[in-house]
Write a protein that holds these residues in place. Sequence first.
Motif, short mmCIF file in Angstrom:
data_model
loop_
_atom_site.label_atom_id
_atom_site.label_comp_id
_atom_site.label_asym_id
_atom_site.label_seq_id
_atom_site.Cartn_x
_atom_site.Cartn_y
_atom_site.Cartn_z
N ARG A 89 -21.95 20.93 -52.29
CA ARG A 89 -23.04 20.74 -51.33
C ARG A 89 -23.55 22.04 -50.73
NH1 ARG A 89 -23.47 15.63 -49.34
NH2 ARG A 89 -25.45 16.49 -48.63
N VAL A 90 -22.71 23.07 -50.68
CA VAL A 90 -23.12 24.38 -50.16
C VAL A 90 -22.70 25.45 -51.16
CG1 VAL A 90 -23.02 23.71 -47.73
CG2 VAL A 90 -20.96 24.59 -48.85
N ALA A 91 -23.14 26.68 -50.94
CA ALA A 91 -22.87 27.75 -51.92
C ALA A 91 -22.32 29.00 -51.23
CB ALA A 91 -24.14 28.08 -52.69
N PRO A 92 -21.02 29.00 -50.92
CA PRO A 92 -20.42 30.20 -50.32
C PRO A 92 -20.42 31.38 -51.30
CG PRO A 92 -19.00 28.26 -50.07
CD PRO A 92 -20.05 27.91 -51.06
N ARG A 93 -20.21 32.55 -50.77
CA ARG A 93 -20.13 33.74 -51.61
C ARG A 93 -18.82 33.82 -52.37
NH1 ARG A 93 -21.84 37.50 -46.56
NH2 ARG A 93 -20.27 36.11 -45.66
N GLY A 157 -11.94 29.79 -50.77
CA GLY A 157 -12.66 31.06 -50.78
C GLY A 157 -12.71 31.74 -49.43
N GLY A 158 -11.69 31.51 -48.63
CA GLY A 158 -11.65 32.14 -47.31
C GLY A 158 -12.36 31.36 -46.23
N ALA A 159 -12.76 30.12 -46.53
CA ALA A 159 -13.44 29.30 -45.52
C ALA A 159 -12.52 29.07 -44.32
CB ALA A 159 -13.86 27.96 -46.11
N LYS A 160 -13.09 29.16 -43.13
CA LYS A 160 -12.31 28.99 -41.91
C LYS A 160 -12.17 27.50 -41.60
CE LYS A 160 -13.63 33.51 -40.07
NZ LYS A 160 -14.26 33.96 -41.34
N LEU A 161 -11.36 26.83 -42.44
CA LEU A 161 -11.13 25.40 -42.29
C LEU A 161 -9.63 25.12 -42.39
CD1 LEU A 161 -13.90 24.00 -44.69
CD2 LEU A 161 -13.90 23.82 -42.19
N GLN A 162 -9.17 24.14 -41.62
CA GLN A 162 -7.78 23.73 -41.74
C GLN A 162 -7.57 23.06 -43.09
OE1 GLN A 162 -6.42 21.29 -38.51
NE2 GLN A 162 -4.44 20.88 -39.43
N ILE A 207 -24.77 30.38 -40.86
CA ILE A 207 -23.53 29.75 -40.41
C ILE A 207 -22.45 29.89 -41.47
CG2 ILE A 207 -22.43 27.57 -39.79
CD1 ILE A 207 -25.15 26.72 -38.59
N LEU A 208 -22.81 29.64 -42.73
CA LEU A 208 -21.85 29.74 -43.81
C LEU A 208 -21.31 31.15 -43.96
CD1 LEU A 208 -20.55 27.95 -45.97
CD2 LEU A 208 -22.40 28.61 -47.52
N SER A 209 -22.16 32.12 -43.74
CA SER A 209 -21.73 33.52 -43.87
C SER A 209 -20.70 33.88 -42.80
CB SER A 209 -22.93 34.46 -43.77
OG SER A 209 -23.46 34.50 -42.46
N LYS A 210 -20.75 33.18 -41.64
CA LYS A 210 -19.79 33.45 -40.57
C LYS A 210 -18.48 32.68 -40.75
CE LYS A 210 -22.73 36.00 -38.32
NZ LYS A 210 -22.52 37.47 -38.19
N LYS A 211 -18.51 31.66 -41.57
CA LYS A 211 -17.36 30.76 -41.70
C LYS A 211 -16.63 30.91 -43.04
CE LYS A 211 -17.95 28.71 -37.70
NZ LYS A 211 -16.95 28.82 -36.62
N SER A 212 -17.05 31.86 -43.87
CA SER A 212 -16.42 32.02 -45.18
C SER A 212 -16.12 33.48 -45.44
CB SER A 212 -17.32 31.44 -46.27
OG SER A 212 -18.56 32.09 -46.30
N SER A 213 -15.61 33.78 -46.61
CA SER A 213 -15.22 35.14 -46.97
C SER A 213 -16.39 36.10 -46.87
CB SER A 213 -14.67 35.15 -48.40
OG SER A 213 -14.29 36.45 -48.77
#
Length: 214
Positions: A89-93, A157-162, A207-213
Motif C-alpha cells: 500500500r505504501v512505498a518506503p525507501r 525496513g527500519g519502520a518505526k512500528l512495534q 510522514i513515511l520518510s520520518k517513520k522508516s529507514s
Amino acid sequence: MITVTADATSSQDTLKAVELHLESFDRLDALVNVVGQSDRGRIEDLDAQKLRELFDANVISALQCSQACLPALRQTRGAIVNIGSLASRVAPRFLGGYVIVKHALAGMTRQMRMECEADGVHVGLVCPGPIAGKHAPNRYGVDEESNVPADAAAPGGGAKLQLLDPVDVAQAVIRCIVKREIEIIMPPKTRLLMGINAVSPKLADWILSKKSSK
C-alpha cells in the motif's frame, strides 16, 4: 494432516498438490498464499533478474496456486487469502523490488476478487507490517556494498512500528476467511497513512520518510 513438497511457481506441481489434498480430504475450503521473499536495496541498483525472482516468489506462486485451487474452491464457495504487506500500500525507501511485487500482488488480488465473486469464491488480502520472529542478521542481503542504511536490514525496513505477534497475523487470516473480509491492514493505525496518501501523496511521503529507514 498431510504434507506435500512442491514448487509453488510450477503449474504441474501445484495441480499435483491439490490432487493429493482432494484424494485425502475430498474438499478444499481455503487457500492461503503465504510464500514470499523480501529484498533490500536502491531501485537504481535493482537487477532485472533479481526482480524476476521476486515476482516468481511473491506473485507467480500465488497465481499458480490459486489457479490450481479455484475449481475445488468453487464447489465449496471457499476463500483465497493472499499475504501482502504494508509495502502493498505504501512505498518506503530501500526495499528494492519488494515494494514492486507486493503492489503487483495487491492488484492481482483485487482483480481475482472481482472475477471470482460471481462463483462464490472470496479473495482477500492481509497486509501486515513487520512480524516478530527469529530473523537472520543478513536475511535481506544488506552488506557494505549494498549502498543502503544499516537499519534497512531490520524487519519492515527500519519502520518505526512495534513487531506484530505471529498469532495475531494468523487470526487475521482466519477472520479474512470466515468473515470474508476484503482487506486487513496491520497494525490498524497505519490505515491513517493510507488515507492521507489518497488525499495528499506528498504529505504521505513526508510522514513515511520520518517513520522508516533514512
